[in-house]
Design an enzyme around this catalytic site. Structure first.
Site, PDB file in Angstrom:
ATOM      1  CB  CYS A   1      -1.074   0.311   1.813  1.00 39.42           C
ATOM      2  SG  CYS A   1      -1.890   1.646   1.762  1.00 39.42           S
TER       3      CYS A   1
ATOM      4  CB  CYS B   1      -2.183   4.717   4.840  1.00 40.29           C
ATOM      5  SG  CYS B   1      -3.917   4.115   3.285  1.00 40.29           S
ATOM      6  CB  SER B   2      -0.619   0.977   6.870  1.00 45.75           C
ATOM      7  OG  SER B   2      -1.088   1.933   7.484  1.00 45.75           O
ATOM      8  CB  CYS B   3      -4.443  -0.643   2.385  1.00 46.81           C
ATOM      9  SG  CYS B   3      -5.430   0.195   2.363  1.00 46.81           S
TER      10      CYS B   3
END
Lengths: 222, 103, 104
Positions: free
Chosen positions: A126, A129-131
């Site tokens: 991702c 962000c940090s999905c």
């Protein structure tokens, strides 16, 4: 768990490169110090409790649910795909429905399962962000959220894979999935050789977290 | 993580269609990565319709929902200096309002 | 313009395979996001937008959950769930309480 009252780990795991000093960096996290952000968390939580937005019990249950999620859940899905081709076909068509079919509680997760084959190796990142498929794997490791991984996985995936010890031959397509919006991704790794006749529980242990993110292969048999 | 919405804009593209990501640089909260803007790829699948994150980011409803696609790009299309084999690809989720039909 | 968080394709060093057990305060921050989201008091895209609004230098300096608590708090202020005054006062109380506990 460290069992320590404060977070001593985070200082070394900031999401940036360590090749320069930050003149405004906060002092190292001493045992007795409450950091600015820790104080903010305590303040926000206590104000919201006071306002009746949620209860201490709600908070406790939320953390228990978080602690209950681990890569074994994803491994269960992978193992079923390995032993049941019809289920695998359903999982590739609709990952969320396949999770529910085998009793995995995934909430509103919209899951896409991508299959590694002799021709394709999949890798999840991702960049924005940090999905991450946290319902199936738990909270992501620091490296997944790091600047290095987020920047480079899309541009030089083979070099990143090599840093994880995963070497993909040139005649295999590397297919990166940038998890930019509403879907979450799980890699279905290739079933290791020599696992014929293994039961699902034993197979599930071979599907490591890293193999389901795509930075590694499933653990070899034996 | 918004659920599929019922009040949705009709889908303009189908799997196999060639599409180009708009080369736009507005302010706000965007889910179209910088590196993909202006690139041309092929629709891999329609994921459904979702409330527009550019609106949700400001606590507005984001309706009608935007169709969301997974678009497959050749890595060489995205990076002039891509060092891997020509067969390597990347798939990115992109909302319909960021896509235009490509020849 | 490319935003600071939108880093796909930028040059960066090797991926260090780092991880740590999340500290209790980090888990509480994560739980805050889930609880507020379930109660309609925070949208995930608001969380992201307020993270993206953190200045580049601070973004790189802060840890992951430091960015989250900053963003969650910012959202609650924007929505009027909390006021800056009560937040500031409560943070001071929390620091004082913690110091008193440490002194014992």
């Amino acid at each position: 768990m460290s069992g320590q009252p404060h977070d001593h780990h985070v200082q070394g795991h900031h999401d940036h490169d360590h090749d320069h000093d930050h003149p405004h960096a906060p002092p190292p996290d001493a045992d007795s110090d409450l950091t600015y952000h820790q104080a903010m968390e305590l303040a926000v939580t206590s104000l919201l409790l006071e306002k009746g937005v949620f209860s201490a019990d709600d908070m406790r249950r939320q953390i228990e649910a978080m602690d209950a999620r681990h890569p074994g859940l994803g491994g269960k899905l992978v193992a079923r795909c390995w032993v049941d081709p019809a289920f695998k076909a359903r999982a590739l068509a609709d990952g969320s429905a396949a999770c529910r079919e085998i009793g995995l509680e995934i909430g509103p997760l919209k899951l896409i399962v991508v299959e590694n084959t002799a021709e394709v190796h999949n890798l999840i990142v991702c960049t924005l962000c940090s999905c991450y498929p946290r319902m199936l794997l738990g909270l992501p490791p620091d490296w997944y959220k790091s600047r290095a991984y987020r920047s480079r996985a899309v541009h030089e995936p083979r070099a990143v894979l090599a840093e994880f010890g995963t070497h993909i031959p040139d005649d295999v397509e590397v297919r990166v999935h940038d998890s930019t919006a509403d879907m979450r991704y799980l890699v279905l790794p290739r079933r290791p050789a020599g696992t014929e006749g293994w039961d699902e529980a034993r197979l599930a242990d071979l599907a490591t977290r890293d193999s389901m993110v795509g930075v590694a292969f499933a653990t070899s048999a034996g | 993580m918004s659920g599929p919405a019922t009040d949705a804009i009709p889908a303009r593209f189908k799997p196999g269609d060639r599409v180009t990501v708009r080369e736009a640089y507005p302010l706000g909260h965007l889910r179209t990565p910088f590196y993909a803007r202006g690139a041309t790829g092929v629709v891999e699948r329609l994921c459904g319709a979702f409330a527009n994150p550019e609106e949700l980011a400001f606590n507005r409803p984001g309706l009608p929902a935007q169709p969301l696609y997974r678009v497959r790009f050749r890595q060489a299309e995205l990076w002039a200096d891509y060092r891997g084999p020509a067969r390597d690809t990347i798939e990115i989720e992109i909302y319909q309002h960021w896509l235009e039909a490509a020849p | 313009m490319r935003s600071h968080h939108d880093m796909g394709g930028l040059e960066a060093g090797p991926v260090v395979p780092s991880e740590h057990d999340y500290a209790p305060w980090e888990k509480r921050v994560d739980a805050l996001m889930m609880l507020l989201s379930a109660r309609g008091l925070l949208k995930v895209d608001e969380l992201r937008r307020n993270i993206e609004a953190i200045g580049p230098e601070a973004y790189d300096r802060m840890s992951y959950y430091e960015r989250w608590i900053t963003s969650i708090t910012q959202t609650l202020l924007q929505r009027g769930v909390l006021t800056s005054d009560e937040l500031g006062r409560r943070m001071e109380e929390m620091k004082a309480r913690h110091a008193a506990e440490q002194a014992q």
